[in-house]
Design a protein around this motif. Structure first.
Motif, mmCIF file in Angstrom:
data_model
loop_
_atom_site.group_PDB
_atom_site.id
_atom_site.type_symbol
_atom_site.label_atom_id
_atom_site.label_comp_id
_atom_site.label_asym_id
_atom_site.label_seq_id
_atom_site.Cartn_x
_atom_site.Cartn_y
_atom_site.Cartn_z
ATOM 1 N N ARG A 38 54.128 -12.008 -29.170
ATOM 2 C CA ARG A 38 54.985 -11.664 -28.028
ATOM 3 C C ARG A 38 54.151 -11.483 -26.769
ATOM 4 N NH1 ARG A 38 58.589 -6.438 -29.820
ATOM 5 N NH2 ARG A 38 59.944 -7.411 -31.363
ATOM 6 N N LEU A 39 53.149 -10.626 -26.886
ATOM 7 C CA LEU A 39 52.327 -10.294 -25.718
ATOM 8 C C LEU A 39 51.537 -11.497 -25.232
ATOM 9 C CD1 LEU A 39 51.082 -6.784 -26.877
ATOM 10 C CD2 LEU A 39 52.756 -7.270 -25.087
ATOM 11 N N PHE A 40 51.039 -12.302 -26.182
ATOM 12 C CA PHE A 40 50.277 -13.491 -25.792
ATOM 13 C C PHE A 40 51.163 -14.468 -25.026
ATOM 14 C CE2 PHE A 40 49.032 -17.886 -26.717
ATOM 15 C CZ PHE A 40 47.750 -17.896 -26.193
ATOM 16 N N GLU A 41 52.365 -14.745 -25.555
ATOM 17 C CA GLU A 41 53.258 -15.690 -24.889
ATOM 18 C C GLU A 41 53.756 -15.138 -23.555
ATOM 19 O OE1 GLU A 41 53.880 -18.740 -25.561
ATOM 20 O OE2 GLU A 41 52.753 -18.783 -27.432
ATOM 21 N N PHE A 42 53.944 -13.835 -23.497
ATOM 22 C CA PHE A 42 54.333 -13.188 -22.248
ATOM 23 C C PHE A 42 53.258 -13.385 -21.192
ATOM 24 C CE2 PHE A 42 54.213 -9.065 -19.811
ATOM 25 C CZ PHE A 42 55.337 -9.299 -19.038
ATOM 26 N N ALA A 43 52.007 -13.134 -21.549
ATOM 27 C CA ALA A 43 50.892 -13.300 -20.604
ATOM 28 C C ALA A 43 50.714 -14.755 -20.227
ATOM 29 C CB ALA A 43 49.616 -12.738 -21.226
ATOM 30 N N ARG A 44 50.848 -15.641 -21.223
ATOM 31 C CA ARG A 44 50.654 -17.069 -20.942
ATOM 32 C C ARG A 44 51.749 -17.593 -20.019
ATOM 33 N NH1 ARG A 44 50.512 -21.990 -25.336
ATOM 34 N NH2 ARG A 44 52.727 -21.484 -25.474
ATOM 35 N N THR A 45 52.986 -17.150 -20.241
ATOM 36 C CA THR A 45 54.085 -17.594 -19.388
ATOM 37 C C THR A 45 53.913 -17.087 -17.963
ATOM 38 O OG1 THR A 45 55.577 -17.589 -21.294
ATOM 39 C CG2 THR A 45 56.593 -17.609 -19.118
ATOM 40 N N LEU A 90 52.884 -17.834 -12.335
ATOM 41 C CA LEU A 90 52.395 -17.063 -11.191
ATOM 42 C C LEU A 90 50.944 -17.321 -10.822
ATOM 43 C CD1 LEU A 90 53.825 -13.594 -12.345
ATOM 44 C CD2 LEU A 90 54.983 -15.331 -10.978
ATOM 45 N N GLY A 91 50.204 -18.013 -11.689
ATOM 46 C CA GLY A 91 48.764 -18.085 -11.460
ATOM 47 C C GLY A 91 48.098 -16.800 -11.921
ATOM 48 N N MET A 92 46.924 -16.548 -11.424
ATOM 49 C CA MET A 92 46.146 -15.402 -11.909
ATOM 50 C C MET A 92 46.609 -14.073 -11.313
ATOM 51 S SD MET A 92 44.157 -16.546 -14.174
ATOM 52 C CE MET A 92 43.062 -15.134 -14.374
ATOM 53 N N TYR A 121 65.303 -20.797 -22.388
ATOM 54 C CA TYR A 121 64.468 -19.750 -21.792
ATOM 55 C C TYR A 121 62.996 -20.141 -21.715
ATOM 56 C CZ TYR A 121 68.670 -17.046 -22.775
ATOM 57 O OH TYR A 121 69.971 -16.607 -22.829
ATOM 58 N N GLY A 122 62.655 -21.301 -22.258
ATOM 59 C CA GLY A 122 61.274 -21.752 -22.166
ATOM 60 C C GLY A 122 61.022 -22.680 -20.990
ATOM 61 N N LYS A 123 62.056 -22.969 -20.212
ATOM 62 C CA LYS A 123 61.945 -23.902 -19.096
ATOM 63 C C LYS A 123 61.724 -23.129 -17.809
ATOM 64 C CE LYS A 123 64.275 -28.061 -17.361
ATOM 65 N NZ LYS A 123 65.432 -28.964 -17.567
ATOM 66 N N ASP A 124 60.677 -23.481 -17.064
ATOM 67 C CA ASP A 124 60.283 -22.713 -15.884
ATOM 68 C C ASP A 124 61.408 -22.595 -14.862
ATOM 69 O OD1 ASP A 124 57.896 -22.591 -17.149
ATOM 70 O OD2 ASP A 124 56.751 -23.759 -15.686
ATOM 71 N N GLU A 125 62.134 -23.693 -14.637
ATOM 72 C CA GLU A 125 63.202 -23.664 -13.643
ATOM 73 C C GLU A 125 64.331 -22.720 -14.064
ATOM 74 O OE1 GLU A 125 61.179 -27.716 -13.373
ATOM 75 O OE2 GLU A 125 61.887 -26.356 -14.966
ATOM 76 N N VAL A 126 64.588 -22.637 -15.355
ATOM 77 C CA VAL A 126 65.626 -21.740 -15.855
ATOM 78 C C VAL A 126 65.175 -20.288 -15.712
ATOM 79 C CG1 VAL A 126 66.943 -21.037 -17.892
ATOM 80 C CG2 VAL A 126 66.552 -23.472 -17.423
ATOM 81 N N ASP A 172 63.677 -16.349 -31.669
ATOM 82 C CA ASP A 172 63.462 -17.158 -30.460
ATOM 83 C C ASP A 172 62.458 -16.441 -29.572
ATOM 84 O OD1 ASP A 172 63.569 -18.623 -28.110
ATOM 85 O OD2 ASP A 172 65.730 -18.986 -28.263
ATOM 86 N N ILE A 173 61.195 -16.810 -29.696
ATOM 87 C CA ILE A 173 60.137 -16.136 -28.950
ATOM 88 C C ILE A 173 60.277 -16.384 -27.455
ATOM 89 C CG2 ILE A 173 58.498 -18.035 -29.197
ATOM 90 C CD1 ILE A 173 57.685 -14.273 -29.273
ATOM 91 N N GLU A 174 60.831 -17.529 -27.067
ATOM 92 C CA GLU A 174 61.020 -17.815 -25.638
ATOM 93 C C GLU A 174 62.039 -16.856 -25.022
ATOM 94 O OE1 GLU A 174 60.029 -22.614 -25.737
ATOM 95 O OE2 GLU A 174 62.114 -21.919 -25.770
#
Length: 650
Positions: A21-28, A33-35, A292-297, A348-350
């Motif tokens: 969860r935390l990894f995908e949250f940080a990666r997303t 947003l960038g760094m 929920y995995g699509k950036d525009e959404v 659904d992790i996304e």
């Protein structure tokens, strides 16, 4: 980062899932947003898309990557649009700058050319939409102007006492009520009742009135059935001036299928906002499911949250249908009887990451906002901070409690009430997580079910609620209605929720005008006069609810879950006693026998509340108590189906 394991060691086998969860949250976040970017700077779609008034022109932008051409059409150009063709910009965005001002109030749509065919769509960021003569929605150009006069109240350590309300059914008349009338007629009722928070349903525009607002078409538009954007702003501002916070019942779990009104097939593709194929369909609800995995959404939905917080000054959200978001099976037909069902390929992790993003965004925009989740599955960590490995909500709804009460009165006799089961149901929480307790919400009032008062009284509610009519059925119904509310209020959460009218035992169910009931408003209204009629017993339940809510206002015990101490529980005698904060609650659930109870108490308590008081429609005071200073014993004689609350000075 995984302090959640300290709260609940049984999660240890799922440490990798929690870390994911935390990894995908940080990666997303890094992808979006960038760094060093912030979600509050990212979630500004409402300030870019749709109609934007600039210095010398209106700018309009729409995202439709599958379209070949785009035109802005409306009654201002006779729906023709050749003079208002949009230009293609980066990333599937279409835009146009119109010199001067487009007329406010103009009806408007986007005409898209898709595979050589012209289609018409309501702009995705429209702030207002109305139904036309074809029973379809048209967008309306608005530029709401309202000067807010009051700051939002801050609850901080105060428990949320939530009044769940629906604008449309809040009139006693056979019609749809308005924001303005709700402001004048209903807000004072809520304030007088002692609630400190309003949860507004069905605000986001929805074509089908009977969907109760849960099939949204236009996510940035207020429901035009009830009035204008300014009217809603005035309602919220007035509530703030009364010391009331206002939450939005937000629907990000699905969207209406309507093509043209909403987002479905907006640019001709099924995957613009939603998942492809079966994953994009909620078969039980007949609605579309977001990707929920699509950036525009993500950008669209997060912008939507920020929009409601900033433009209308809502004080937070109750997220609807979260269980459907969390699992690919949407929780349908699934019994969550072991932890493995929360962490599987069905999860659904996304969607989980989106909910984490939503919570972080809301904190950035308004650190005092309240976030509540409706999750029937009891996903671990839902109401724990993200920093501790949770998903970030403040509270989860105690969804099992209303179901428990319905089962009790539908399937069992009063003698079969199991106090051990009751105690477990009302006090069991996810470790470290806060709940909103409630005996019934709008769900239990919808057509096909019955309110608690209807389960208890049935047909007698129509002819035996007169104050001068003797009725054992009504006597039982009133007594149990009070006991259910008091024990639920005091045990089932760190906050409390009531649906509009249920506080005084509003009769019957909720059913909106539709073909099946000849478009009747009979059950789509609130009969406030029942509680104001001196000859009817509804007034007793209203007075009881007001005084029950005042217990929390005066003693602040709801959030003191750590102070809960069971003093007595005996199923055979139907006796229950417990301390919480500086209060002692004593219940006799027995249907036909008064009971004696002796409790050790280090000091003499003061009786402050008796459900049997005649001002609450009781027969008392019949119960009595004495305190023996020598052996520190509180000796009680409790009448059947009654409860008392005592206060300790220290």
């Amino acid at each position: 980062m995984l302090n959640i394991l300290q709260y609940d060691p049984y999660l240890e086998p799922y440490k990798e899932d929690l870390s994911l969860r935390l990894f995908e949250f940080a990666r997303t976040k890094k992808r979006l947003l960038g760094m060093e970017g912030k979600l509050s700077d990212f979630a500004n779609g409402h300030k870019y898309f749709g109609f934007q008034q600039e210095t010398h022109n209106w700018t309009f932008r729409e995202w439709a990557p599958n379209a070949e051409k785009a035109f802005l059409v409306g009654d201002f150009n006779e729906w023709e649009g050749s003079q208002h063709e949009l230009k293609a910009a980066y990333g599937g965005v279409w835009e146009i700058a119109v010199p001067g001002r487009l007329p406010l109030g103009s009806k408007v749509k986007v005409k898209l050319v898709i595979n050589g065919t012209e289609v018409y769509r309501v702009p995705s960021y429209i702030m207002y939409a109305v139904q036309n003569e074809y029973l379809e929605l048209d967008g309306v150009i608005v530029e709401p102007r309202y000067e807010f006069k009051h700051k939002s109240p801050v609850l901080k350590d105060t428990a949320p006492l939530i009044y769940e309300a629906h604008i449309g059914i809040s009139s006693e008349e056979y019609r749809i009520n308005s924001y303005k009338e709700f402001t004048v007629d209903v807000l004072p009722r809520i304030k007088k009742a002692g609630y400190n928070t309003i949860q507004l349903m069905a605000i986001m525009e929805h074509p089908l009135y009977s969907s109760f607002g849960y099939q949204v078409s236009n996510f940035f538009a207020v429901s035009s059935r009830f009035g204008s954007p300014e009217d809603l702003m005035e309602l919220i501002d007035t509530a703030h001036g009364m010391g009331l916070r206002v939450l939005l019942d937000v629907v990000h779990s699905h969207a209406v299928k309507n093509v043209g009104d909403g987002l479905n097939l907006f640019d001709g593709s099924s995957t613009q906002y939603f998942h492809a194929g079966g994953r994009g369909e909620h078969e039980a609800w007949n609605t579309k499911l977001f990707n929920y995995g699509k950036d525009e959404v993500i950008h669209f939905l997060l912008s939507n949250l920020k929009f409601w917080l900033e433009t209308y000054r809502f004080d937070g959200f109750r997220f609807d249908g979260v269980t459907s978001m969390l699992y690919h099976h949407h929780g349908l037909g699934t019994s969550f009887d072991n932890y493995g069902k929360y962490f599987s390929r069905d999860t659904d992790i996304e969607a989980i990451v989106y909910l984490m993003l939503a919570n972080e965004l809301v904190r950035q925009v308004n650190p005092n906002a309240t976030m509540i989740t409706e999750d029937m599955s009891a996903m671990p960590g839902m109401a724990l901070p993200i920093s501790e490995g949770g998903i970030g909500f403040d509270y989860r709804l105690s969804m099992g409690v209303p179901d428990y009460w319905i089962r009790q009165f539908k399937e069992k006799s009063d003698e079969e009430l199991d106090l051990m089961e009751l105690w477990w149901e009302l006090t069991t929480r996810r470790p470290g997580e806060k709940n909103i307790g409630y005996a019934e919400s709008h769900d239990q009032a919808l057509v096909g079910d019955k309110t608690l008062m209807m389960w208890l009284a049935n047909e007698a509610i129509y002819d035996s609620m007169d104050s001068h009519t003797d009725s054992l059925i009504i006597d039982r119904a009133l007594a149990l209605h009070k006991l259910v509310r008091l024990v639920t209020f005091s045990l089932a959460g760190e906050g409390y929720l009531n649906f509009m009218g249920n506080e005084f035992g509003h009769p019957e169910w909720l059913d909106f005008p539709r073909e099946g009931n000849q478009e009747s408003f009979q059950h789509a209204r609130r009969q406030w006069s029942l509680s104001e009629n001196e000859n009817l017993r509804f007034k007793y339940l209203l007075k009881f609810d007001q005084d029950m809510i005042a217990l929390e206002q005066d003693h602040k015990f709801l959030k003191q879950s750590g102070s809960l101490q069971q003093c007595w529980i005996k199923n055979q005698d139907k006796l229950l006693a417990y301390r919480k904060g500086k209060l002692l609650f004593v219940f006799n659930f027995h249907p036909n026998r008064e009971q004696k109870l002796s409790l050790y108490m280090p000091s003499k308590p003061e009786l402050i509340f008796d459900t049997d008081d005649n001002k609450y429609g009781g027969f008392g005071p019949r119960s009595s108590f004495t305190y023996q200073e020598k052996n520190k014993k509180l000796e009680l004689l409790l009448a059947e189906r009654t409860a008392m609350v005592f206060q300790f000075s220290s």
